[in-house]
Design an enzyme around this catalytic site. Structure first.
Site, PDB file in Angstrom:
ATOM      1  N   HIS A 258      -3.136   7.639   1.968  1.00 57.93           N
ATOM      2  CA  HIS A 258      -3.546   6.317   1.479  1.00 57.93           C
ATOM      3  C   HIS A 258      -4.930   6.030   2.043  1.00 57.93           C
ATOM      4  O   HIS A 258      -5.196   6.268   3.219  1.00 57.93           O
ATOM      5  CB  HIS A 258      -2.540   5.259   1.945  1.00 57.93           C
ATOM      6  CG  HIS A 258      -3.017   3.862   1.730  1.00 57.93           C
ATOM      7  ND1 HIS A 258      -3.510   3.429   0.529  1.00 57.93           N
ATOM      8  CD2 HIS A 258      -3.102   2.793   2.572  1.00 57.93           C
ATOM      9  CE1 HIS A 258      -3.871   2.150   0.634  1.00 57.93           C
ATOM     10  NE2 HIS A 258      -3.632   1.748   1.866  1.00 57.93           N
TER      11      HIS A 258
ATOM     12  N   CYS B 278       0.814  -1.226   0.000  1.00 63.04           N
ATOM     13  CA  CYS B 278       0.000   0.000   0.000  1.00 63.04           C
ATOM     14  C   CYS B 278       0.844   1.271   0.000  1.00 63.04           C
ATOM     15  O   CYS B 278       0.340   2.347  -0.327  1.00 63.04           O
ATOM     16  CB  CYS B 278      -0.956  -0.004   1.182  1.00 63.04           C
ATOM     17  SG  CYS B 278      -2.184  -1.317   1.056  1.00 63.04           S
TER      18      CYS B 278
ATOM     19  N   ASN C 293      -9.981   0.126  -0.278  1.00 64.05           N
ATOM     20  CA  ASN C 293      -8.529   0.221  -0.259  1.00 64.05           C
ATOM     21  C   ASN C 293      -7.990  -0.368  -1.570  1.00 64.05           C
ATOM     22  O   ASN C 293      -8.054  -1.576  -1.771  1.00 64.05           O
ATOM     23  CB  ASN C 293      -7.986  -0.549   0.954  1.00 64.05           C
ATOM     24  CG  ASN C 293      -6.474  -0.495   1.058  1.00 64.05           C
ATOM     25  OD1 ASN C 293      -5.794  -0.055   0.138  1.00 64.05           O
ATOM     26  ND2 ASN C 293      -5.951  -0.960   2.177  1.00 64.05           N
TER      27      ASN C 293
HETATM   28  N1  COA Z   1     -18.611  -8.030   9.015  1.00 61.71           N
HETATM   29  C1  COA Z   1     -19.121  -8.275  10.216  1.00 61.71           C
HETATM   30  N2  COA Z   1     -18.363  -8.635  11.272  1.00 61.71           N
HETATM   31  C2  COA Z   1     -17.038  -8.741  11.073  1.00 61.71           C
HETATM   32  C3  COA Z   1     -16.450  -8.517   9.827  1.00 61.71           C
HETATM   33  C4  COA Z   1     -17.289  -8.143   8.762  1.00 61.71           C
HETATM   34  N3  COA Z   1     -16.830  -7.880   7.525  1.00 61.71           N
HETATM   35  N4  COA Z   1     -15.129  -8.699   9.934  1.00 61.71           N
HETATM   36  C5  COA Z   1     -14.880  -9.027  11.205  1.00 61.71           C
HETATM   37  N5  COA Z   1     -16.029  -9.068  11.901  1.00 61.71           N
HETATM   38  C6  COA Z   1     -16.235  -9.387  13.303  1.00 61.71           C
HETATM   39  C7  COA Z   1     -15.100 -10.181  13.892  1.00 61.71           C
HETATM   40  O1  COA Z   1     -15.268 -11.540  13.600  1.00 61.71           O
HETATM   41  C8  COA Z   1     -15.239  -9.865  15.358  1.00 61.71           C
HETATM   42  O2  COA Z   1     -16.259 -10.665  15.879  1.00 61.71           O
HETATM   43  P1  COA Z   1     -16.112 -11.311  17.350  1.00 61.71           P
HETATM   44  O3  COA Z   1     -15.996 -10.148  18.281  1.00 61.71           O
HETATM   45  O4  COA Z   1     -17.361 -12.090  17.486  1.00 61.71           O
HETATM   46  O5  COA Z   1     -14.854 -12.143  17.280  1.00 61.71           O
HETATM   47  C9  COA Z   1     -15.729  -8.423  15.375  1.00 61.71           C
HETATM   48  O6  COA Z   1     -16.246  -8.167  14.064  1.00 61.71           O
HETATM   49  C10 COA Z   1     -14.637  -7.428  15.678  1.00 61.71           C
HETATM   50  O7  COA Z   1     -13.495  -7.761  14.907  1.00 61.71           O
HETATM   51  P2  COA Z   1     -12.186  -6.903  14.979  1.00 61.71           P
HETATM   52  O8  COA Z   1     -11.191  -7.463  14.021  1.00 61.71           O
HETATM   53  O9  COA Z   1     -11.766  -6.695  16.387  1.00 61.71           O
HETATM   54  O10 COA Z   1     -12.750  -5.521  14.420  1.00 61.71           O
HETATM   55  P3  COA Z   1     -12.039  -4.127  14.325  1.00 61.71           P
HETATM   56  O11 COA Z   1     -12.812  -3.122  15.052  1.00 61.71           O
HETATM   57  O12 COA Z   1     -10.574  -4.219  14.615  1.00 61.71           O
HETATM   58  O13 COA Z   1     -12.207  -3.820  12.782  1.00 61.71           O
HETATM   59  C11 COA Z   1     -10.844  -3.799  10.804  1.00 61.71           C
HETATM   60  C12 COA Z   1     -11.612  -4.648  11.820  1.00 61.71           C
HETATM   61  C13 COA Z   1     -10.156  -4.711   9.819  1.00 61.71           C
HETATM   62  C14 COA Z   1     -11.840  -2.900  10.085  1.00 61.71           C
HETATM   63  C15 COA Z   1      -9.816  -2.920  11.563  1.00 61.71           C
HETATM   64  O14 COA Z   1      -9.054  -3.729  12.412  1.00 61.71           O
HETATM   65  C16 COA Z   1      -8.918  -2.186  10.622  1.00 61.71           C
HETATM   66  O15 COA Z   1      -9.330  -1.275   9.951  1.00 61.71           O
HETATM   67  N6  COA Z   1      -7.612  -2.524  10.599  1.00 61.71           N
HETATM   68  C17 COA Z   1      -6.681  -1.950   9.675  1.00 61.71           C
HETATM   69  C18 COA Z   1      -6.815  -2.658   8.387  1.00 61.71           C
HETATM   70  C19 COA Z   1      -6.159  -1.930   7.274  1.00 61.71           C
HETATM   71  O16 COA Z   1      -6.403  -0.772   7.058  1.00 61.71           O
HETATM   72  N7  COA Z   1      -5.315  -2.637   6.524  1.00 61.71           N
HETATM   73  C20 COA Z   1      -4.697  -2.159   5.363  1.00 61.71           C
HETATM   74  C21 COA Z   1      -3.528  -1.337   5.719  1.00 61.71           C
HETATM   75  S1  COA Z   1      -2.761  -0.821   4.258  1.00 61.71           S
END
Ligand code: COA
Length: 325
Positions: free
Chosen positions: A252, A115, A282
């Site tokens: 980004h 990215c 993204n």
């Molecule tokens: N829809 C519904 N529920 C979802 C889901 C989706 N698409 N994806 C994950 N969940 C669930 C998980 O299973 C988890 O459930 P649980 O509590 O029963 O285990 C719950 O949502 C929370 O998951 P978590 O991973 O803790 O959520 P989060 O608040 O951290 O959000 C992201 C997840 C990926 C959105 C967040 O971590 C993020 O933005 N990270 C950075 C990712 C990124 O930008 N990467 C690229 C960098 S270049």
């Protein structure tokens, strides 16, 4: 001190025709529009058509950038293309773009920093132009992440999209004037200790397969804001530009929450932040030039404006660039 500056002459973008909405995704995996919008700000993303490859997207963006610059393909002698989703393992996707444009002189190669790829490609081209090696460069970010997504994994497949964006840079003798246009500074970083937090679980030399994107989302989130703000502070320190004096912040586009938290920590006003993640998702290396193209096309970014770019991605890699438009 360098006597040449790399000046932006044109910007172009291309998005595949097909749009995949959050509602569409809710038919495919256990997710909802609410969850995706709340956690990421993403509402829709574009997906490349069957048979439409990364170089097709890149070529369209490159043509748009050349048209915007009022230049012909023959004016270009360097193509640096950032991608993690090349058409083939080799040759570089950049040479397909070069051939597609009918260019037979100069050099074309790919850069891979996930990215952060566009910022790495921009810094690479800038250094080649400043050294006098080349005269005009196409810097392209192009991705088909839809091809490396596990469409049964709701934690990753809702986050990414396909697209391409391109800048034309020209080497121009520096005047030394405080307000002269061009790239003011670039700062690149990486730390491979984090390589397993965001990666593809296949590859030529390991599995002989392409593999799928895997991510510890919460871990990536935890590091993102600190890395982004550190490398922006480096750019501010190198130039004297401040959160108050810059005109546009074009980050980004990974996640709305990361963008807002970074801008907030740096004291950059919300109205200066260019956001396209809602419509593009993204798009990895393509996200910054896509956002630049959108803010350039609608007249927000104007000649003389100071534009701050920033990216963070797999590796981890991260970087910043300041440009006077
Ligand atoms: N829809 C519904 N529920 C979802 C889901 C989706 N698409 N994806 C994950 N969940 C669930 C998980 O299973 C988890 O459930 P649980 O509590 O029963 O285990 C719950 O949502 C929370 O998951 P978590 O991973 O803790 O959520 P989060 O608040 O951290 O959000 C992201 C997840 C990926 C959105 C967040 O971590 C993020 O933005 N990270 C950075 C990712 C990124 O930008 N990467 C690229 C960098 S270049």
């Amino acid at each position: 001190m360098s006597m040449i500056r790399s000046v932006v002459r044109g910007v172009g973008a291309y998005l595949p025709a097909h749009t995949l909405t959050n509602a569409d995704l809710a038919q495919m995996v256990d997710t909802s529009d609410d969850w995706i919008v709340q956690r990421t700000g993403i509402r829709e993303r574009h997906i490349a058509a069957e048979g439409e490859v990364t170089s097709d997207l890149a070529l369209n963006a490159a043509r748009a950038a050349l048209a915007d610059a009022g230049l012909e393909p023959g004016d270009i002698d360097l193509i640096v293309l950032a991608t993690s989703t090349p058409d083939n393992t080799f040759p570089a996707t950049a040479v397909s773009v070069q051939a597609g444009l009918g260019i037979t002189h100069g050099a074309a190669f790919d850069v891979q920093a996930v990215c952060s790829g566009f910022v790495f490609a921009l810094a690479t081209a800038d250094n080649f132009l400043k050294s006098g090696s080349f005269k005009r460069a196409l810097v392209i970010g192009a991705e088909t992440f839809s091809r490396i997504l596990d469409w049964s994994d709701r934690t990753t497949c809702v986050l990414f999209g396909d697209g391409a964006g391109a800048l034309v840079l020209e080497a121009v003798p520096a005047t030394g004037a405080a307000d002269e246009p061009g790239i003011m500074t670039t700062h690149l970083r990486s730390d491979g200790r984090h390589k397993n937090k965001l990666y593809v679980d296949g590859g030529v030399s390991s599995t002989k397969t392409t593999g799928f994107l895997r991510m510890e989302g919460r871990e990536v989130f935890r590091y993102a804001v600190g890395m982004i703000t550190d490398v922006i502070e480096d750019a501010f320190a190198a130039t004297g530009v401040t959160a108050q004096s810059l005109d546009w912040f074009v980050p980004h586009q990974a996640n709305r929450r990361i963008i807002d938290a970074s801008a907030n920590k740096l004291g950059i006003a919300a109205e200066k932040v260019v956001v396209t993640v809602d419509h593009h998702g993204n798009t990895s290396a393509a996200s910054i030039p896509l956002a630049l193209a959108s803010a350039h096309a609608d007249g927000r970014i104007k000649r003389g404006d100071i534009v701050l770019l920033e990216a963070m991605g797999g590796g981890f890699t991260w970087g910043s660039a300041l440009i006077r438009w």
